[in-house]
Design a protein around this motif. Structure first.
Motif, PDB file in Angstrom:
ATOM      1  N   TRP A  22       1.723  -0.785  -9.534  1.00 28.05           N
ATOM      2  CA  TRP A  22       0.216  -1.533  -9.575  1.00 28.05           C
ATOM      3  C   TRP A  22      -0.399  -1.141 -10.661  1.00 28.05           C
ATOM      4  O   TRP A  22      -1.568  -1.588 -11.173  1.00 28.05           O
ATOM      5  CB  TRP A  22      -0.231  -0.999  -8.380  1.00 28.05           C
ATOM      6  CG  TRP A  22       0.326  -1.661  -7.102  1.00 28.05           C
ATOM      7  CD1 TRP A  22       0.926  -1.048  -5.967  1.00 28.05           C
ATOM      8  CD2 TRP A  22       0.232  -2.889  -6.685  1.00 28.05           C
ATOM      9  NE1 TRP A  22       1.404  -1.844  -5.051  1.00 28.05           N
ATOM     10  CE2 TRP A  22       1.168  -3.260  -5.496  1.00 28.05           C
ATOM     11  CE3 TRP A  22      -0.318  -4.010  -7.278  1.00 28.05           C
ATOM     12  CZ2 TRP A  22       1.045  -4.334  -4.973  1.00 28.05           C
ATOM     13  CZ3 TRP A  22      -0.080  -5.472  -6.524  1.00 28.05           C
ATOM     14  CH2 TRP A  22       0.592  -5.419  -5.372  1.00 28.05           C
ATOM     15  N   GLU A  23      -0.228   0.041 -11.377  1.00 31.22           N
ATOM     16  CA  GLU A  23      -1.164   0.533 -12.576  1.00 31.22           C
ATOM     17  C   GLU A  23      -0.760  -0.462 -13.810  1.00 31.22           C
ATOM     18  O   GLU A  23      -1.483  -0.270 -14.634  1.00 31.22           O
ATOM     19  CB  GLU A  23      -0.848   2.069 -13.012  1.00 31.22           C
ATOM     20  CG  GLU A  23      -1.395   2.988 -11.891  1.00 31.22           C
ATOM     21  CD  GLU A  23      -0.871   4.404 -12.224  1.00 31.22           C
ATOM     22  OE1 GLU A  23      -0.159   4.612 -13.112  1.00 31.22           O
ATOM     23  OE2 GLU A  23      -1.319   5.318 -11.068  1.00 31.22           O
ATOM     24  N   GLU A  59       0.725  -1.125  -0.066  1.00 29.91           N
ATOM     25  CA  GLU A  59       0.005  -0.082  -0.030  1.00 29.91           C
ATOM     26  C   GLU A  59       0.762   1.142  -0.049  1.00 29.91           C
ATOM     27  O   GLU A  59       0.285   2.277   0.019  1.00 29.91           O
ATOM     28  CB  GLU A  59      -0.936   0.087   1.219  1.00 29.91           C
ATOM     29  CG  GLU A  59      -0.287   0.124   2.721  1.00 29.91           C
ATOM     30  CD  GLU A  59       0.087  -1.351   3.232  1.00 29.91           C
ATOM     31  OE1 GLU A  59       0.057  -1.395   4.334  1.00 29.91           O
ATOM     32  OE2 GLU A  59      -0.099  -2.168   2.519  1.00 29.91           O
ATOM     33  N   ALA A  69       2.698   2.953  -6.334  1.00 27.12           N
ATOM     34  CA  ALA A  69       1.400   3.145  -7.148  1.00 27.12           C
ATOM     35  C   ALA A  69       1.727   2.733  -8.807  1.00 27.12           C
ATOM     36  O   ALA A  69       0.777   2.188  -9.569  1.00 27.12           O
ATOM     37  CB  ALA A  69       0.746   4.441  -7.210  1.00 27.12           C
ATOM     38  N   PRO A 101       2.524   4.368  -1.180  1.00 31.96           N
ATOM     39  CA  PRO A 101       2.198   5.240  -2.267  1.00 31.96           C
ATOM     40  C   PRO A 101       3.327   5.323  -3.351  1.00 31.96           C
ATOM     41  O   PRO A 101       2.969   5.368  -4.623  1.00 31.96           O
ATOM     42  CB  PRO A 101       2.103   6.681  -1.705  1.00 31.96           C
ATOM     43  CG  PRO A 101       1.979   6.520  -0.222  1.00 31.96           C
ATOM     44  CD  PRO A 101       2.518   5.151   0.124  1.00 31.96           C
TER      45      PRO A 101
END
Length: 275
Positions: free
Chosen positions: A210-211, A202, A207, A204
């Motif tokens: 994860w995209e 989790e 990110a 930041p």
């Protein structure tokens, strides 16, 4: 070559040694492994410095016989020994690509004017091509980067990246590093990213990854980790998930986190489907 052959022969006669040099008392495998699992990939931070030897590390890897292994905190000399022991004691033959970003005597020894290479390494049962070694513009407290190769997994060509991001409590540095890594990942329709990201799911700064990709465990997502559902299995001695097998354009089949006494990071391997 002769010296290496004699040393290896002596190891076979005497048996594996403990880190201090004493004989460990363990016997060699009765039946050596002969084949790798063609659709299996593994990531492992070897831990440096740690009180472990190449014989034990080779045995840990051979127990799972992955097609591809990504190593972090790896000294080139240690990787050479691991590769040799995998072949001599377990019948597993690997090619090696080195992604050293440091020449570090304190980490890897060697002559003062020629210290050992330290960084990432990839072992693959199939030949590797198009090797690219990238150092991040800012490594944080220690130079960091990624190693990229093209090799074969599950009978098909695939791009494999192996990385180690900046140490803990350096979130801003990792965010910049992930941007560099994600730019390379986005160039490929099918890619496997292995490594120690030094960040929980989790965080930041992860990110952008994860995209573009998913974890080998489909249940492990930033949202599930943040909600405390426990879907993301820890991979370190301090019970955090820092190690990942990210998949882009590739289906996960199975995965396992295997605890080891030979590093502060567990082994993480994944079986994947490229069809």
């Amino acid at each position: 070559m002769l010296a290496c052959a004699l040393a290896l022969a002596g190891s076979v006669l005497l048996g594996p040694s403990a880190p201090g040099g004493a004989l460990s008392g363990r016997s060699l495998p009765v039946e050596a492994v002969r084949d790798v699992v063609p659709n299996r990939v593994m990531t492992w931070n070897l831990c440096n410095p740690c009180d472990a030897n190449a014989l034990d590390r080779a045995a840990e890897i051979a127990a799972h016989a992955p097609q591809v292994i990504g190593m972090q905190e790896a000294c080139a000399r240690d990787v050479d020994r691991i590769r040799d022991y995998l072949e001599a004691f377990h019948g597993l033959v690997y090619h090696v690509a080195y992604g050293s970003v440091l020449r570090n005597w304190g980490r890897c020894g060697g002559a003062p004017w020629n210290p050992g290479g330290f960084g990432q390494a990839v072992l693959s049962a199939a030949p590797m091509t198009d090797r690219v070694n990238v150092e991040y513009p800012d490594g944080g407290s220690e130079d960091r980067g990624y190693l990229a190769v093209t090799t074969e997994v599950d009978g098909r060509a695939v791009r494999v990246l192996n990385t180690h991001l900046a140490q803990r409590r350096q979130e801003a540095v990792r965010a910049d590093q992930v941007e560099v890594l994600a730019e390379e990942v986005a160039r490929h329709e099918r890619v496997i990213v292995l490594g120690d990201f030094n960040a929980v799911p989790e965080a930041p700064e992860l990110a952008p990854m994860w995209e573009l990709a998913t974890d080998t465990d489909p249940r492990c997502r930033p949202s599930s980790a943040a909600s405390g559902t426990g879907a993301c299995e820890p991979t370190t001695d301090w019970r955090s998930k820092f190690d990942y097998v990210f998949l882009r354009g590739i289906a996960p089949v199975d995965h396992r986190v295997q605890h080891t006494a030979h590093s502060d990071h567990d082994l993480l391997y994944a079986d994947v489907d490229l069809t």
